[in-house]
Design a protein around this motif. Structure first.
Motif, PDB file in Angstrom:
ATOM      1  N   LYS A  30       0.811  -1.211   0.000  1.00 52.27           N
ATOM      2  CA  LYS A  30       0.000   0.000   0.000  1.00 52.27           C
ATOM      3  C   LYS A  30       0.852   1.274   0.000  1.00 52.27           C
ATOM      4  N   ILE A  31       2.064   1.158   0.496  1.00 51.35           N
ATOM      5  CA  ILE A  31       2.933   2.327   0.552  1.00 51.35           C
ATOM      6  C   ILE A  31       3.743   2.473  -0.732  1.00 51.35           C
ATOM      7  N   ILE A  32       4.260   1.361  -1.249  1.00 52.31           N
ATOM      8  CA  ILE A  32       5.041   1.387  -2.484  1.00 52.31           C
ATOM      9  C   ILE A  32       4.091   1.207  -3.664  1.00 52.31           C
ATOM     10  N   SER A  33       3.875   2.231  -4.430  1.00 53.95           N
ATOM     11  CA  SER A  33       2.931   2.154  -5.550  1.00 53.95           C
ATOM     12  C   SER A  33       3.343   3.139  -6.625  1.00 53.95           C
ATOM     13  N   ALA A  34       2.697   3.017  -7.794  1.00 52.58           N
ATOM     14  CA  ALA A  34       2.969   3.952  -8.891  1.00 52.58           C
ATOM     15  C   ALA A  34       2.501   5.349  -8.478  1.00 52.58           C
ATOM     16  N   PRO A  35       3.326   6.380  -8.676  1.00 52.40           N
ATOM     17  CA  PRO A  35       2.967   7.727  -8.217  1.00 52.40           C
ATOM     18  C   PRO A  35       1.926   8.388  -9.111  1.00 52.40           C
ATOM     19  N   ALA A  36       1.051   9.161  -8.485  1.00 48.81           N
ATOM     20  CA  ALA A  36       0.052   9.912  -9.257  1.00 48.81           C
ATOM     21  C   ALA A  36       0.696  11.075  -9.983  1.00 48.81           C
ATOM     22  N   ASN A  37       1.730  11.658  -9.382  1.00 48.47           N
ATOM     23  CA  ASN A  37       2.390  12.834  -9.968  1.00 48.47           C
ATOM     24  C   ASN A  37       3.635  12.448 -10.761  1.00 48.47           C
ATOM     25  N   GLN A  38       3.547  11.353 -11.466  1.00 50.36           N
ATOM     26  CA  GLN A  38       4.675  10.863 -12.258  1.00 50.36           C
ATOM     27  C   GLN A  38       5.182  11.897 -13.263  1.00 50.36           C
ATOM     28  N   PHE A  39       6.496  12.023 -13.344  1.00 49.98           N
ATOM     29  CA  PHE A  39       7.111  12.768 -14.443  1.00 49.98           C
ATOM     30  C   PHE A  39       8.444  12.106 -14.758  1.00 49.98           C
ATOM     31  N   GLY A  40       8.605  11.700 -16.001  1.00 45.12           N
ATOM     32  CA  GLY A  40       9.851  11.051 -16.392  1.00 45.12           C
ATOM     33  C   GLY A  40      10.094  11.177 -17.877  1.00 45.12           C
ATOM     34  N   ILE A  41      11.369  11.181 -18.250  1.00 50.40           N
ATOM     35  CA  ILE A  41      11.766  11.223 -19.654  1.00 50.40           C
ATOM     36  C   ILE A  41      12.688  10.040 -19.923  1.00 50.40           C
ATOM     37  N   SER A  42      12.302   9.199 -20.853  1.00 48.66           N
ATOM     38  CA  SER A  42      13.116   8.052 -21.257  1.00 48.66           C
ATOM     39  C   SER A  42      13.577   8.248 -22.689  1.00 48.66           C
ATOM     40  N   ARG A  43      14.758   7.742 -22.984  1.00 51.63           N
ATOM     41  CA  ARG A  43      15.289   7.843 -24.346  1.00 51.63           C
ATOM     42  C   ARG A  43      15.644   6.452 -24.854  1.00 51.63           C
ATOM     43  N   LEU A  44      15.343   6.250 -26.133  1.00 52.76           N
ATOM     44  CA  LEU A  44      15.708   5.012 -26.814  1.00 52.76           C
ATOM     45  C   LEU A  44      16.431   5.372 -28.100  1.00 52.76           C
ATOM     46  N   GLU A  45      17.198   4.423 -28.614  1.00 51.00           N
ATOM     47  CA  GLU A  45      17.918   4.612 -29.873  1.00 51.00           C
ATOM     48  C   GLU A  45      17.596   3.456 -30.813  1.00 51.00           C
ATOM     49  N   ALA A  46      17.429   3.783 -32.069  1.00 54.07           N
ATOM     50  CA  ALA A  46      17.217   2.762 -33.107  1.00 54.07           C
ATOM     51  C   ALA A  46      18.248   3.002 -34.205  1.00 54.07           C
ATOM     52  N   LYS A  47      19.264   2.161 -34.249  1.00 50.78           N
ATOM     53  CA  LYS A  47      20.336   2.313 -35.221  1.00 50.78           C
ATOM     54  C   LYS A  47      19.926   1.738 -36.580  1.00 50.78           C
ATOM     55  N   GLN A  48      20.216   2.493 -37.624  1.00 49.06           N
ATOM     56  CA  GLN A  48      19.973   2.045 -39.006  1.00 49.06           C
ATOM     57  C   GLN A  48      18.538   1.549 -39.218  1.00 49.06           C
ATOM     58  N   ALA A  49      17.609   2.325 -38.712  1.00 54.83           N
ATOM     59  CA  ALA A  49      16.201   1.996 -38.905  1.00 54.83           C
ATOM     60  C   ALA A  49      15.724   2.491 -40.267  1.00 54.83           C
ATOM     61  N   GLN A  50      14.718   1.827 -40.793  1.00 60.53           N
ATOM     62  CA  GLN A  50      14.104   2.236 -42.051  1.00 60.53           C
ATOM     63  C   GLN A  50      12.707   2.775 -41.772  1.00 60.53           C
ATOM     64  N   TYR A  51      12.345   3.875 -42.450  1.00 57.73           N
ATOM     65  CA  TYR A  51      10.997   4.407 -42.274  1.00 57.73           C
ATOM     66  C   TYR A  51      10.602   5.166 -43.535  1.00 57.73           C
ATOM     67  N   PHE A  52       9.291   5.232 -43.759  1.00 57.59           N
ATOM     68  CA  PHE A  52       8.791   5.979 -44.915  1.00 57.59           C
ATOM     69  C   PHE A  52       8.684   7.446 -44.523  1.00 57.59           C
ATOM     70  N   SER A  53       9.436   8.289 -45.208  1.00 58.61           N
ATOM     71  CA  SER A  53       9.468   9.716 -44.907  1.00 58.61           C
ATOM     72  C   SER A  53       8.381  10.443 -45.700  1.00 58.61           C
ATOM     73  N   LEU A  54       7.448  11.050 -44.989  1.00 60.72           N
ATOM     74  CA  LEU A  54       6.405  11.818 -45.664  1.00 60.72           C
ATOM     75  C   LEU A  54       6.974  13.079 -46.303  1.00 60.72           C
ATOM     76  N   GLN A  55       8.067  13.564 -45.748  1.00 61.58           N
ATOM     77  CA  GLN A  55       8.702  14.757 -46.305  1.00 61.58           C
ATOM     78  C   GLN A  55       9.383  14.451 -47.630  1.00 61.58           C
ATOM     79  N   ASP A  56      10.013  13.264 -47.717  1.00 59.81           N
ATOM     80  CA  ASP A  56      10.760  12.904 -48.923  1.00 59.81           C
ATOM     81  C   ASP A  56       9.994  11.966 -49.844  1.00 59.81           C
ATOM     82  N   LEU A  57       8.857  11.426 -49.355  1.00 61.35           N
ATOM     83  CA  LEU A  57       8.047  10.467 -50.110  1.00 61.35           C
ATOM     84  C   LEU A  57       8.868   9.264 -50.577  1.00 61.35           C
ATOM     85  N   LYS A  58       9.715   8.800 -49.681  1.00 65.43           N
ATOM     86  CA  LYS A  58      10.485   7.588 -49.946  1.00 65.43           C
ATOM     87  C   LYS A  58      10.986   7.026 -48.623  1.00 65.43           C
TER      88      LYS A  58
END
Length: 306
Positions: A30-58
């Motif tokens: 009851k004491i250890i629980s997920a906080p209501a006032n959560q604030f956090g920033i997580s970072r991930l990296e994706a090396k050599q990923a492929q994606y369709f670019s709407l800006q470049d249309l490719k």
């Protein structure tokens, strides 16, 4: 007065003895629980990923920087649930393409077990969604079994199966893997020539299909995630079922800095639970037994003195 002192000591002792298991088996969760006032920033990296670019249309290939910001909606929280809003920004570092993908997610879940709660406007990219399974947090005392975990891309819960024990920065963890089968996530129109369709003019309907594998590293005492890896495979298919283009193909892993922060938080939570489950109940029990014994001894001495 002597008899009253004896009864007081025994009474307080009995109280502390009864309090010890209550602290051990109930207070920690009851004491250890997920906080209501959560604030956090997580970072991930994706090396050599492929994606369709709407800006470049490719389709472009590049190293991606993924920033996930989570904020708690305190007004919607209560004694059992919390509500967290999540915003994800994907930047292409290699090709200098900022914000190639933006997504939002609003989730309500039980603050102790981590199980989804359908309320408070739960949504993915502002579209209402029916939540199920684990959301962010896992239950206390995670078992070596299969859990349902909600997948935001497919907007469904799928099995996450225990595969092995491991250590992350020296912290013992359980590793779970979740495989998501090919799932259609949206339908939109796109120019036929952009998709490489010769002999066809104008726009055609395409479906976006997602499949992937997510690996979770979970600290079992607290149920806290400390590391995550997402293998994401999304393609565009025309209505005839033919795959026309990659939409997003890559493996995203948490940065060392993010993992270090999650491990630290899990270690602190684990220490607090150990304090509440073991150390404090033991001290309370010892005090209780000592008081009872003192009362008994005092009670026996009074008649002898008389």
């Amino acid at each position: 007065m002597g008899r009253i002192s004896t009864l007081v000591l025994i009474g307080f002792g009995a109280f502390f003895i009864a309090l010890a298991p209550l602290v051990k088996f109930w207070a920690a969760e009851k004491i250890i629980s997920a906080p209501a006032n959560q604030f956090g920033i997580s970072r991930l990296e994706a090396k050599q990923a492929q994606y369709f670019s709407l800006q470049d249309l490719k389709v472009l290939t590049g190293d991606l920087d993924i920033i996930v910001t989570t904020r708690g909606d305190v007004k919607e929280a209560n004694s059992d649930r919390v509500v967290w809003d999540e915003a994800t920004v994907v930047n292409d570092v290699t090709n200098s393409r900022p914000q190639i993908d933006l997504s939002e997610r609003r989730s309500a879940f039980n603050r102790y077990t981590g199980v989804a709660v359908n309320c408070c406007g739960s949504s993915v990219d502002k579209a209402p969604v029916q939540l199920e399974g684990q959301i962010y947090k896992w239950p206390f005392d995670v078992e070596k079994k299969t859990y349902k975990v909600f997948n935001a891309q497919a907007q469904k819960a799928f099995d996450a199966t225990f595969v092995r024990e491991d250590k992350v920065d020296g912290l013992p963890v359980y590793v779970f893997e979740q495989a998501v089968p090919p799932t259609k996530t949206e339908t939109r129109t796109a120019p036929a020539n952009v998709l490489g369709m010769t002999g066809t003019t104008g726009d055609v309907q395409v479906d976006r299909w997602y499949d992937g594998k997510t690996t979770f590293w979970i600290e079992p005492v607290t149920g806290s995630p400390v590391k995550q890896e997402v293998q994401r495979h999304e393609v565009l298919k025309t209505q005839d079922g033919v795959e026309r283009s990659a939409a997003f193909i890559g493996t995203a892993v948490m940065t060392d800095e993010t993992v270090d922060g999650l491990v630290k938080n899990a270690q602190e939570g684990k220490s607090q639970i150990n304090l509440l489950r073991n150390i404090i109940p033991l001290v309370v029990l010892i005090v209780g037994v000592a008081l009872v014994l003192a009362g008994v001894v005092l009670g026996r001495r009074r008649p002898a003195a008389a």
